[in-house]
Write a protein that holds these residues in place. Structure first.
Motif, PDB file in Angstrom:
ATOM      1  N   THR A   1       0.823  -1.208   0.000  1.00 36.22           N
ATOM      2  CA  THR A   1       0.000   0.000   0.000  1.00 36.22           C
ATOM      3  C   THR A   1       0.857   1.258   0.000  1.00 36.22           C
ATOM      4  N   GLU A   2       0.260   2.320  -0.509  1.00 35.61           N
ATOM      5  CA  GLU A   2       0.857   3.651  -0.450  1.00 35.61           C
ATOM      6  C   GLU A   2      -0.284   4.658  -0.419  1.00 35.61           C
TER       7      GLU A   2
ATOM      8  N   ALA B   1      -6.768  12.430   4.665  1.00 37.36           N
ATOM      9  CA  ALA B   1      -6.820  11.830   3.332  1.00 37.36           C
ATOM     10  C   ALA B   1      -5.534  11.069   3.018  1.00 37.36           C
ATOM     11  N   ASP B   2      -4.404  11.522   3.547  1.00 35.61           N
ATOM     12  CA  ASP B   2      -3.152  10.813   3.254  1.00 35.61           C
ATOM     13  C   ASP B   2      -3.067   9.470   3.970  1.00 35.61           C
ATOM     14  N   GLN B   3      -4.015   9.179   4.841  1.00 33.49           N
ATOM     15  CA  GLN B   3      -4.082   7.874   5.501  1.00 33.49           C
ATOM     16  C   GLN B   3      -5.011   6.907   4.763  1.00 33.49           C
ATOM     17  N   VAL B   4      -5.574   7.367   3.646  1.00 27.11           N
ATOM     18  CA  VAL B   4      -6.324   6.479   2.762  1.00 27.11           C
ATOM     19  C   VAL B   4      -5.268   5.863   1.850  1.00 27.11           C
ATOM     20  N   LEU B   5      -5.107   4.556   1.964  1.00 23.70           N
ATOM     21  CA  LEU B   5      -4.053   3.873   1.226  1.00 23.70           C
ATOM     22  C   LEU B   5      -4.638   3.100   0.056  1.00 23.70           C
ATOM     23  N   VAL B   6      -3.814   2.849  -0.944  1.00 27.13           N
ATOM     24  CA  VAL B   6      -4.244   2.090  -2.114  1.00 27.13           C
ATOM     25  C   VAL B   6      -3.146   1.101  -2.472  1.00 27.13           C
ATOM     26  N   ALA B   7      -3.559  -0.028  -3.024  1.00 27.46           N
ATOM     27  CA  ALA B   7      -2.614  -1.053  -3.463  1.00 27.46           C
ATOM     28  C   ALA B   7      -3.056  -1.600  -4.810  1.00 27.46           C
ATOM     29  N   PRO B   8      -2.126  -1.762  -5.741  1.00 24.70           N
ATOM     30  CA  PRO B   8      -2.490  -2.375  -7.013  1.00 24.70           C
ATOM     31  C   PRO B   8      -2.758  -3.866  -6.810  1.00 24.70           C
TER      32      PRO B   8
ATOM     33  N   LYS C   1      -7.185  -1.821  -4.653  1.00 23.22           N
ATOM     34  CA  LYS C   1      -8.056  -1.815  -3.471  1.00 23.22           C
ATOM     35  C   LYS C   1      -7.603  -0.693  -2.551  1.00 23.22           C
ATOM     36  N   ILE C   2      -8.550  -0.168  -1.788  1.00 23.18           N
ATOM     37  CA  ILE C   2      -8.260   0.857  -0.777  1.00 23.18           C
ATOM     38  C   ILE C   2      -8.185   0.201   0.590  1.00 23.18           C
ATOM     39  N   ALA C   3      -7.221   0.634   1.384  1.00 17.67           N
ATOM     40  CA  ALA C   3      -7.122   0.257   2.796  1.00 17.67           C
ATOM     41  C   ALA C   3      -7.439   1.521   3.596  1.00 17.67           C
TER      42      ALA C   3
END
Length: 187
Positions: free
Chosen positions: A10-11, A39-46, A162-164
């Motif tokens: 995630t990033e 908002a910067d704590q909303v993470l995404v991963a391919p 996906k969002i974490a």
């Protein structure tokens, strides 16, 4: 929230707008101040888009079903008016569409919105719909179990990521209402 959930890398979602549907990216630009996380704590991963469906995703990436959330779009009609709502539930549960959601929408019958309708109205891909960035007029019904979960994985608006996010943040989205008993345990 850890930088890894299962085998997800995630990033910050704000730094990877290419991994989000346009309405999701736009919503992150105006992230609500009252949200319990920035908002910067909303993470995404391919992810592999062929593994976007919940069961396949959880198995492939080592994410537990209790940490995976689904967002389903429900439609109901009263007269000539169709009313929509998004329901956010854990993957171990199913939304009570013809009970709780039908009553909430004040319609005779409620059902999952047809795929083409859900996709065109949300601007998101089917199988990746998320409560972040939905039409402002739609209520977002969040099962109380979701906000009791420290962090969850949910769609990003597209099937290739996906969002974490912290579970409580989903209950603080604009238009969100936390409902006890929105979902029922599966099996």
């Amino acid at each position: 929230m850890s930088d890894m959930m299962g085998s997800l890398q995630t990033e910050s979602a704000q730094s990877r707008l290419d991994l989000l549907a346009p309405p999701v990216a736009k919503a992150l630009e105006v992230w609500p101040v009252e949200a319990p996380i920035d908002a910067d704590q909303v993470l995404v991963a391919p992810i592999d888009p062929t593994l976007a469906d919940t069961a396949a995703f959880c198995e492939a990436y080592g994410v537990g079903l209790p940490e995976s959330a689904n967002c389903v779009i429900v439609a109901g009609r009263r007269g000539d008016v169709t009313r929509y709502a998004a329901c956010v539930v854990l993957a171990t549960t199913r939304a009570d569409v013809n009970g709780v959601v039908r009553k909430y929408l004040d319609v005779r019958k409620a059902s999952f919105a047809p795929m083409d309708e859900a996709v065109s109205l949300t601007g998101m891909e089917y199988g990746g719909i998320t409560p972040i960035g939905l039409p402002a007029s739609w209520p977002i019904l969040v099962d109380s179990r979701v906000i009791a979960t420290p962090h969850v994985i949910i769609g990003s608006g597209v099937r290739h990521s996906k969002i974490a996010i912290a579970g409580p943040a989903l209950g603080a989205l604009p238009g969100a209402e936390v409902i006890d008993g929105l979902a029922r345990e599966v099996g």
